[in-house]
Scaffold this motif. Sequence first.
Motif, PDB file in Angstrom:
ATOM      1  N   ALA A 134       0.824  -1.207   0.000  1.00  0.00           N
ATOM      2  CA  ALA A 134       0.000   0.000   0.000  1.00  0.00           C
ATOM      3  C   ALA A 134       0.860   1.260   0.000  1.00  0.00           C
ATOM      4  CB  ALA A 134      -0.921   0.001   1.219  1.00  0.00           C
ATOM      5  N   VAL A 135       2.048   1.187   0.562  1.00  0.00           N
ATOM      6  CA  VAL A 135       2.915   2.363   0.643  1.00  0.00           C
ATOM      7  C   VAL A 135       3.427   2.772  -0.740  1.00  0.00           C
ATOM      8  CG1 VAL A 135       4.951   3.342   1.738  1.00  0.00           C
ATOM      9  CG2 VAL A 135       3.539   1.709   2.988  1.00  0.00           C
ATOM     10  N   PRO A 136       4.071   1.882  -1.508  1.00  0.00           N
ATOM     11  CA  PRO A 136       4.461   2.307  -2.857  1.00  0.00           C
ATOM     12  C   PRO A 136       3.275   2.572  -3.772  1.00  0.00           C
ATOM     13  CG  PRO A 136       4.901  -0.025  -2.533  1.00  0.00           C
ATOM     14  CD  PRO A 136       4.555   0.532  -1.198  1.00  0.00           C
ATOM     15  N   ALA A 137       2.134   1.919  -3.517  1.00  0.00           N
ATOM     16  CA  ALA A 137       0.940   2.210  -4.318  1.00  0.00           C
ATOM     17  C   ALA A 137       0.466   3.637  -4.082  1.00  0.00           C
ATOM     18  CB  ALA A 137      -0.172   1.217  -3.981  1.00  0.00           C
ATOM     19  N   ALA A 138       0.518   4.097  -2.827  1.00  0.00           N
ATOM     20  CA  ALA A 138       0.128   5.476  -2.529  1.00  0.00           C
ATOM     21  C   ALA A 138       1.079   6.473  -3.171  1.00  0.00           C
ATOM     22  CB  ALA A 138       0.071   5.684  -1.015  1.00  0.00           C
ATOM     23  N   VAL A 139       2.363   6.149  -3.211  1.00  0.00           N
ATOM     24  CA  VAL A 139       3.341   7.062  -3.795  1.00  0.00           C
ATOM     25  C   VAL A 139       3.232   7.089  -5.314  1.00  0.00           C
ATOM     26  CG1 VAL A 139       5.813   7.484  -4.096  1.00  0.00           C
ATOM     27  CG2 VAL A 139       4.930   6.848  -1.855  1.00  0.00           C
ATOM     28  N   ASN A 140       3.119   5.929  -5.939  1.00  0.00           N
ATOM     29  CA  ASN A 140       3.136   5.857  -7.402  1.00  0.00           C
ATOM     30  C   ASN A 140       1.788   6.190  -8.031  1.00  0.00           C
ATOM     31  OD1 ASN A 140       5.883   4.547  -8.387  1.00  0.00           O
ATOM     32  ND2 ASN A 140       5.337   3.547  -6.478  1.00  0.00           N
TER      33      ASN A 140
END
Length: 257
Positions: A134-140
């Motif tokens: 969820a963390v890289p999904a929120a960033v990307n």
Amino acid sequence: MPHGYGSVVASTKQKRPKRTHQLPPPLPPGKRTIGQLVAESIRFYGRHFWRSLLLGVGPALVTLAGYLVGFHPALIAVVFAWIVLASASYVGACVLARGAWPERSVLATAFAAACIVSLPILALFVWLAPLGLAVPAAVNERLRLRQAMRRGFDLARADYLHALGSLATLALVVFLTQVLLTALLHGASKQSVHISAFIASLLMQPLLFLGGALLYDDQAARVKIESGSRNRRRPDADVSHADDADRPGSADAPIAP
């Protein structure tokens, strides 16, 4: 020795082609294996060493604080500090892997997701695999918190064993190397165990965050492959429609004389 023999041998050596050992081209993210993800994480760390090294400062300080505090009630504050600083490092790794700096709202969402994910990670990696993305999904993808958590679950579901195995392998590599490096620094350089643990954590912790950030590309590519294969399938399985009795090819289609 005949005259000119040495020059002939020298010229033969010069004309001999050099053998070059080339590594096979890396697989695309959709087909990347666990071992290759670890290798790509190490390679990315080497290419961006100084910026990646900053990701380990916070966790290294927490590691040093844990050694100094020991088994004491103040260890709760150390654990809380680890959650905050490790979450910030994870977000920083995602930004570094993305190659662009997002808006503050995106960073805040990613940090909140990282803190939620970090709460039970201390004891259970099974939680990190479906929701850690969820963390890289929120960033990307610039998602809100609830959307990012849902997206992280969908990304991990595309290949859960790859996500879980990659994170577990990265954690094992980082942990074992960190312990070995701590022992080497403490024994060879006669540094205190606290300083040795700090240096080892500073050097090795960024690899875990960078690997989690690069894992997003693997899972996102697998989602695209899975969705593409579903779209290529015909929903009717090539069966004639029952509501069109005169449709060409159906059982009741008129037969030309």
